[in-house]
Motif scaffolding. Structure first.
Motif, mmCIF file in Angstrom:
data_model
loop_
_atom_site.group_PDB
_atom_site.id
_atom_site.type_symbol
_atom_site.label_atom_id
_atom_site.label_comp_id
_atom_site.label_asym_id
_atom_site.label_seq_id
_atom_site.Cartn_x
_atom_site.Cartn_y
_atom_site.Cartn_z
ATOM 1 N N GLN A 130 117.957 61.458 -42.318
ATOM 2 C CA GLN A 130 117.811 61.352 -43.769
ATOM 3 C C GLN A 130 116.530 62.027 -44.239
ATOM 4 N N CYS A 131 115.441 61.820 -43.488
ATOM 5 C CA CYS A 131 114.168 62.451 -43.829
ATOM 6 C C CYS A 131 114.255 63.968 -43.690
ATOM 7 N N LEU A 132 114.988 64.439 -42.686
ATOM 8 C CA LEU A 132 115.144 65.880 -42.471
ATOM 9 C C LEU A 132 115.926 66.519 -43.610
ATOM 10 N N GLU A 133 116.949 65.843 -44.081
ATOM 11 C CA GLU A 133 117.715 66.358 -45.218
ATOM 12 C C GLU A 133 116.813 66.506 -46.444
ATOM 13 N N ALA A 134 115.942 65.507 -46.662
ATOM 14 C CA ALA A 134 115.008 65.569 -47.788
ATOM 15 C C ALA A 134 114.012 66.717 -47.599
ATOM 16 N N LEU A 135 113.555 66.940 -46.359
ATOM 17 C CA LEU A 135 112.613 68.025 -46.076
ATOM 18 C C LEU A 135 113.222 69.384 -46.404
ATOM 19 N N ILE A 136 114.461 69.599 -46.003
ATOM 20 C CA ILE A 136 115.116 70.892 -46.253
ATOM 21 C C ILE A 136 115.258 71.151 -47.750
ATOM 22 N N ILE A 137 115.600 70.115 -48.502
ATOM 23 C CA ILE A 137 115.721 70.254 -49.959
ATOM 24 C C ILE A 137 114.367 70.603 -50.572
ATOM 25 N N GLU A 138 113.314 69.901 -50.128
ATOM 26 C CA GLU A 138 111.987 70.133 -50.698
ATOM 27 C C GLU A 138 111.398 71.471 -50.254
ATOM 28 N N MET A 139 111.810 71.969 -49.089
ATOM 29 C CA MET A 139 111.373 73.307 -48.674
ATOM 30 C C MET A 139 111.928 74.372 -49.623
ATOM 31 N N ASN A 140 113.114 74.138 -50.172
ATOM 32 C CA ASN A 140 113.684 75.055 -51.167
ATOM 33 C C ASN A 140 112.956 74.932 -52.502
ATOM 34 N N ASP A 141 112.622 73.696 -52.858
ATOM 35 C CA ASP A 141 111.958 73.459 -54.142
ATOM 36 C C ASP A 141 110.497 73.914 -54.130
ATOM 37 N N TYR A 142 109.831 73.727 -52.981
ATOM 38 C CA TYR A 142 108.407 74.078 -52.864
ATOM 39 C C TYR A 142 108.205 74.939 -51.607
ATOM 40 N N PRO A 143 108.615 76.201 -51.649
ATOM 41 C CA PRO A 143 108.649 77.035 -50.436
ATOM 42 C C PRO A 143 107.299 77.307 -49.797
#
Length: 240
Positions: A130-143
């Motif tokens: 679950q944390c990894l899914e959030a990380l991938i999303i935030e990497m797109n939002d804040y590259p």
């Protein structure tokens, strides 16, 4: 979830870290209130039993008080034990994640973003995924931000080593692309994983070593109960 201040009396009656443990284990405020109410009801029931027994012997009200205090403390210790087990499993899962990540990063033309997406298919369902899914999303939002990496480390593990691991991974992605950095991260992940295995072994050995002690304590409780009954009988004979 409501804010901490909205819980009022339930926070004031709890130990200093009880609410924090509930939040970290992702239990909501209603679960916390339910737990506290149950503790209070159990305490009141023990006191009521003590009051009823005091009709036969006033000293026995102390038994009800003692049982009430013990139950309150015992419930807290159970949560503390469950919380420590939760932290251990979380850190162990993060160590496994780190060790699985390294071989993918060492592949030719591998990018961190693509590797993390592939990891979603490999790791088991649970908190780390679950944390990894959030990380991938935030990497797109804040590259170009380090914040998602630190956030992932804190939520997925919470240790200083996990934060160091993820910030080093961020630096590798942004600047170096040096394979030696990945090799060092692999050693770090392996050491963490082996330390976790050693802790499991030590824990099981401690449980086994305490078994004779527990048997002895049970025997002592039986003897103490018998001696207490003899003392009460003798005391009643003298007073009568």
């Amino acid at each position: 979830m409501s804010e901490k201040n909205d819980l009022g009396i339930w926070i004031k009656l709890s130990e200093h870290d009880l609410y924090k443990m509930f939040r970290e284990m992702r239990y909501d405020d209603e679960m916390f209130k339910k737990f506290q109410k149950k503790r209070i009801y159990k305490g009141i029931a023990s006191l009521f039993v003590g009051i009823m027994l005091s009709l036969f012997n006033p000293v026995l009200i102390l038994l009800g008080v003692a049982i009430s205090i013990y139950q309150w403390w015992s419930d807290y210790r159970k949560v503390k034990s469950f919380y420590n087990n939760f932290l251990f499993k979380k850190q162990l899962a993060f160590s496994k994640f780190g060790r699985m990540l390294i071989p993918y990063l060492l592949q030719t033309n591998a990018t961190l973003y693509n590797v993390l997406n592939r990891m979603l298919l490999r790791i088991e369902e649970g908190h780390v995924k679950q944390c990894l899914e959030a990380l991938i999303i935030e990497m797109n939002d804040y590259p170009n931000s380090e914040v998602p990496f630190k956030k992932f480390a804190i939520e997925a593990s919470g240790t200083d080593n996990s934060i160091l691991f993820m910030t080093t991974l961020y630096d590798y992605q942004q600047h170096s692309f040096d394979p030696s950095v990945i090799n060092e991260l692999g050693k770090m992940a392996s050491e963490e994983l082996f330390n976790g295995v050693d802790e499991i072994i030590d824990f099981k050995l401690r449980k086994f070593n305490m078994f004779p002690t527990k048997l002895t304590m049970i025997s002592l409780l039986i003897v103490a109960g018998y001696m207490g009954a003899v003392f009460i009988n003798l005391f009643q004979s003298i007073t009568l």
